[in-house]
Design a protein around this motif. Structure first.
Motif, PDB file in Angstrom:
ATOM      1  N   TRP A   1       0.860  -1.190   0.000  1.00  0.00           N
ATOM      2  CA  TRP A   1       0.000   0.000   0.000  1.00  0.00           C
ATOM      3  C   TRP A   1       0.896   1.241   0.000  1.00  0.00           C
ATOM      4  O   TRP A   1       1.742   1.415   0.864  1.00  0.00           O
ATOM      5  CB  TRP A   1      -0.901  -0.086   1.221  1.00  0.00           C
ATOM      6  N   PHE A   2       0.687   2.101  -0.995  1.00  0.00           N
ATOM      7  CA  PHE A   2       1.466   3.311  -1.177  1.00  0.00           C
ATOM      8  C   PHE A   2       0.568   4.541  -1.050  1.00  0.00           C
ATOM      9  O   PHE A   2      -0.538   4.566  -1.598  1.00  0.00           O
ATOM     10  CB  PHE A   2       2.102   3.360  -2.572  1.00  0.00           C
ATOM     11  N   ASN A   3       1.058   5.552  -0.355  1.00  0.00           N
ATOM     12  CA  ASN A   3       0.417   6.859  -0.433  1.00  0.00           C
ATOM     13  C   ASN A   3       1.163   7.644  -1.506  1.00  0.00           C
ATOM     14  O   ASN A   3       2.354   7.912  -1.360  1.00  0.00           O
ATOM     15  CB  ASN A   3       0.493   7.580   0.912  1.00  0.00           C
ATOM     16  N   PRO A   4       0.501   7.998  -2.594  1.00  0.00           N
ATOM     17  CA  PRO A   4       1.248   8.541  -3.738  1.00  0.00           C
ATOM     18  C   PRO A   4       1.838   9.933  -3.544  1.00  0.00           C
ATOM     19  O   PRO A   4       2.916  10.214  -4.063  1.00  0.00           O
ATOM     20  CB  PRO A   4       0.218   8.527  -4.872  1.00  0.00           C
ATOM     21  N   TYR A   5       1.167  10.825  -2.804  1.00  0.00           N
ATOM     22  CA  TYR A   5       1.580  12.222  -2.816  1.00  0.00           C
ATOM     23  C   TYR A   5       2.032  12.798  -1.477  1.00  0.00           C
ATOM     24  O   TYR A   5       2.660  13.854  -1.451  1.00  0.00           O
ATOM     25  CB  TYR A   5       0.434  13.098  -3.338  1.00  0.00           C
TER      26      TYR A   5
ATOM     27  N   MET B   1       3.446  16.439  -2.124  1.00  0.00           N
ATOM     28  CA  MET B   1       4.065  16.482  -3.443  1.00  0.00           C
ATOM     29  C   MET B   1       3.072  17.065  -4.442  1.00  0.00           C
ATOM     30  O   MET B   1       1.896  16.714  -4.434  1.00  0.00           O
ATOM     31  CB  MET B   1       4.498  15.083  -3.878  1.00  0.00           C
ATOM     32  N   ASP B   2       3.560  17.920  -5.319  1.00  0.00           N
ATOM     33  CA  ASP B   2       2.701  18.609  -6.273  1.00  0.00           C
ATOM     34  C   ASP B   2       2.308  17.665  -7.403  1.00  0.00           C
ATOM     35  O   ASP B   2       3.142  17.319  -8.245  1.00  0.00           O
ATOM     36  CB  ASP B   2       3.446  19.825  -6.829  1.00  0.00           C
ATOM     37  N   PRO B   3       1.034  17.230  -7.466  1.00  0.00           N
ATOM     38  CA  PRO B   3       0.623  16.309  -8.529  1.00  0.00           C
ATOM     39  C   PRO B   3       0.733  16.911  -9.925  1.00  0.00           C
ATOM     40  O   PRO B   3       0.715  16.168 -10.913  1.00  0.00           O
ATOM     41  CB  PRO B   3      -0.846  16.004  -8.191  1.00  0.00           C
ATOM     42  N   GLY B   4       0.849  18.246 -10.001  1.00  0.00           N
ATOM     43  CA  GLY B   4       0.928  18.901 -11.304  1.00  0.00           C
ATOM     44  C   GLY B   4       2.306  18.928 -11.911  1.00  0.00           C
ATOM     45  O   GLY B   4       2.473  19.387 -13.046  1.00  0.00           O
ATOM     46  N   ASP B   5       3.301  18.454 -11.187  1.00  0.00           N
ATOM     47  CA  ASP B   5       4.664  18.428 -11.711  1.00  0.00           C
ATOM     48  C   ASP B   5       4.969  17.030 -12.233  1.00  0.00           C
ATOM     49  O   ASP B   5       4.856  16.046 -11.499  1.00  0.00           O
ATOM     50  CB  ASP B   5       5.662  18.820 -10.609  1.00  0.00           C
TER      51      ASP B   5
ATOM     52  N   PHE C   1       0.893  25.046 -12.618  1.00  0.00           N
ATOM     53  CA  PHE C   1      -0.242  25.350 -13.496  1.00  0.00           C
ATOM     54  C   PHE C   1       0.155  26.368 -14.558  1.00  0.00           C
ATOM     55  O   PHE C   1      -0.208  26.231 -15.739  1.00  0.00           O
ATOM     56  CB  PHE C   1      -1.426  25.863 -12.683  1.00  0.00           C
ATOM     57  N   GLN C   2       0.903  27.378 -14.159  1.00  0.00           N
ATOM     58  CA  GLN C   2       1.358  28.378 -15.131  1.00  0.00           C
ATOM     59  C   GLN C   2       2.273  27.746 -16.176  1.00  0.00           C
ATOM     60  O   GLN C   2       2.210  28.088 -17.364  1.00  0.00           O
ATOM     61  CB  GLN C   2       2.066  29.514 -14.399  1.00  0.00           C
ATOM     62  N   ARG C   3       3.103  26.814 -15.748  1.00  0.00           N
ATOM     63  CA  ARG C   3       3.977  26.114 -16.692  1.00  0.00           C
ATOM     64  C   ARG C   3       3.144  25.303 -17.683  1.00  0.00           C
ATOM     65  O   ARG C   3       3.450  25.270 -18.888  1.00  0.00           O
ATOM     66  CB  ARG C   3       4.935  25.216 -15.913  1.00  0.00           C
ATOM     67  N   TYR C   4       2.091  24.660 -17.169  1.00  0.00           N
ATOM     68  CA  TYR C   4       1.192  23.897 -18.044  1.00  0.00           C
ATOM     69  C   TYR C   4       0.547  24.807 -19.093  1.00  0.00           C
ATOM     70  O   TYR C   4       0.509  24.475 -20.289  1.00  0.00           O
ATOM     71  CB  TYR C   4       0.117  23.216 -17.193  1.00  0.00           C
TER      72      TYR C   4
ATOM     73  N   TRP D   1      -7.529  20.466 -14.855  1.00  0.00           N
ATOM     74  CA  TRP D   1      -6.103  20.119 -14.971  1.00  0.00           C
ATOM     75  C   TRP D   1      -5.654  19.278 -13.785  1.00  0.00           C
ATOM     76  O   TRP D   1      -4.924  18.303 -13.945  1.00  0.00           O
ATOM     77  CB  TRP D   1      -5.304  21.408 -15.067  1.00  0.00           C
ATOM     78  N   ARG D   2      -6.114  19.629 -12.590  1.00  0.00           N
ATOM     79  CA  ARG D   2      -5.763  18.844 -11.407  1.00  0.00           C
ATOM     80  C   ARG D   2      -6.291  17.419 -11.526  1.00  0.00           C
ATOM     81  O   ARG D   2      -5.570  16.452 -11.235  1.00  0.00           O
ATOM     82  CB  ARG D   2      -6.315  19.512 -10.148  1.00  0.00           C
ATOM     83  N   ARG D   3      -7.531  17.280 -11.967  1.00  0.00           N
ATOM     84  CA  ARG D   3      -8.085  15.928 -12.130  1.00  0.00           C
ATOM     85  C   ARG D   3      -7.301  15.152 -13.195  1.00  0.00           C
ATOM     86  O   ARG D   3      -7.054  13.947 -13.052  1.00  0.00           O
ATOM     87  CB  ARG D   3      -9.570  16.002 -12.477  1.00  0.00           C
ATOM     88  N   GLN D   4      -6.911  15.842 -14.246  1.00  0.00           N
ATOM     89  CA  GLN D   4      -6.124  15.180 -15.290  1.00  0.00           C
ATOM     90  C   GLN D   4      -4.777  14.696 -14.744  1.00  0.00           C
ATOM     91  O   GLN D   4      -4.305  13.612 -15.108  1.00  0.00           O
ATOM     92  CB  GLN D   4      -5.887  16.136 -16.462  1.00  0.00           C
TER      93      GLN D   4
END
Length: 387
Positions: free
Chosen positions: A122-126, A159-163, A213-216, A228-231
């Protein structure tokens, strides 16, 4: 001999024997905050092993058939890793190896299999640091290696899921375990983007992902921030499912999402909005079949009006377009802690699950009887959100 075998097969087939009923009976064993195991950080290796064996023996005696052991609670490891540091919940100091040296995951897999139990890692991803953590981060920890990827949020580091580097790191960590250990499954829980924090005035505290998000957007992305977060989470879930099976096709990948996808689904259901608040589109994952099993956390009574167990179970079944295993999570550790949660409540939920032909098991949130508990030592009541 071949003729005899063929005759036996034909004879058995002609009897139209009914299939043997099977169900998944699993238990979560949480390590974060020393909830279930080990009972406290820094125990001797012998004490740690004894406590874990007690849990496995208890699971076997209760006729369970799977243990879901938390091996990565917060960017750390309950196994020997070249990618992340040893957990402070094991040795008392993050990055400190057990002495004498041992590998808890190797031990857990071997002992679980010896008892006829599956072992799911079992892993906690973020989560990068839990609220109750007290020691210093190891130089090996991702928040020290790449500080820009770990954002302070409330009392947590996240951890930032967007990176993209976070997704790549998580995938590398999980597949490293799949490659090196004889585990039966990989499991992730309901923590994606952090659960919302509010300041003392009740105002929502925003999660700091503006830079990613700005980088995206600069790279040509067109989604609004919530989509975007859900993606971002979708991409990790899909990558884990495909990566696990590309590495070892027989290893199961499972998810235990929040039991409510969105309020009003089904009609009358109220509660936290997992889709809008932690950006977890769990219905999409079920529709797409991005896991071998789903264990929605159905932590409410069968007679609840706003969160009815049976209605929610049927709703999750209806989303299961690709017929993945549906193994609902039950809040068994609440038994005896509240007057509205007697043993009969869990029995009713198990019977409801068995009666639902779309389900083939239950996945109870179960508090093991470890030595420190049986000796009468008082423990805090488990809180669902703590895991």
């Amino acid at each position: 001999m071949l003729a005899l075998l063929l005759a036996a097969v034909i004879s058995a087939d002609s009897l139209h024997l009914p299939p043997v009923p099977r169900e998944f009976r699993g238990v979560w064993v949480a390590t974060v905050g020393n909830i279930d195991w080990p009972s406290s950080p820094g125990l001797s290796v012998a004490q740690q092993q004894d406590e874990l064996l007690t849990i496995l023996d208890r699971a076997q005696s209760l006729h369970l058939n799977a243990v879901i052991l938390q091996v990565r609670p917060a960017g750390d490891a309950f196994y020997e890793s070249q990618l992340e540091p040893w957990s402070e919940y094991l040795t008392g100091k993050q990055g400190r190896a057990p002495s004498p040296k041992w590998d808890p995951l190797t031990f857990a897999v071997r002992e679980a299999h010896a008892r006829g139990l599956e072992l799911h890692a079992w892993f906690n991803p973020y989560r990068a640091r839990n609220a109750g953590a007290t020691g210093e981060l190891s130089p090996m920890h991702i928040a020290r290696q790449l500080p820009s990827l770990a954002k302070k949020y409330g009392k947590l580091l996240w951890m930032d899921p967007g990176d993209d580097r976070v997704r790549e790191h998580v995938l590398r960590v999980v597949l490293d375990v799949v490659k090196r250990y004889d585990i039966d499954g990989v499991h992730i829980d309901d923590y994606f983007y952090p659960y919302p924090e509010h300041d003392r005035n009740g105002v929502l505290v925003p999660f700091d992902d503006a830079a990613s998000f700005q980088r995206y957007r600069k790279d040509g992305g067109t989604l609004e921030r919530d989509d975007w977060r859900r993606q971002n989470v979708d991409r990790l879930v899909e990558a884990l499912y495909k990566g696990v099976h590309a590495t070892k096709p027989w290893v199961k990948f499972g998810i235990s999402p929040l039991g409510i996808w969105r309020p009003g689904n089904p009609v009358g259901v109220e509660g936290i909005d997992g889709y809008a608040e932690i950006f977890a589109d769990a219905r999409k994952w079920v529709n797409q079949g991005w896991a071998d099993y789903f264990s929605p956390q159905l932590y409410w009574p069968v007679n609840s009006l706003a969160q009815n167990f049976g209605a929610l179970l049927r709703w999750w079944d209806d989303q299961n377009l690709l017929n993945r295993h549906m193994w609902p999570g039950l809040f068994t550790s609440r038994v005896g802690t509240r007057p509205d949660w007697p043993v009969s409540e869990v029995v009713a939920q198990v019977l409801a699950t068995r009666a639902d032909k779309s389900c083939d098991g239950a996945h109870p949130l179960f508090r093991p009887a470890t030595p420190h508990q049986s000796s009468g030592h008082r423990r805090r009541t488990r809180r669902t959100r703590l895991r």
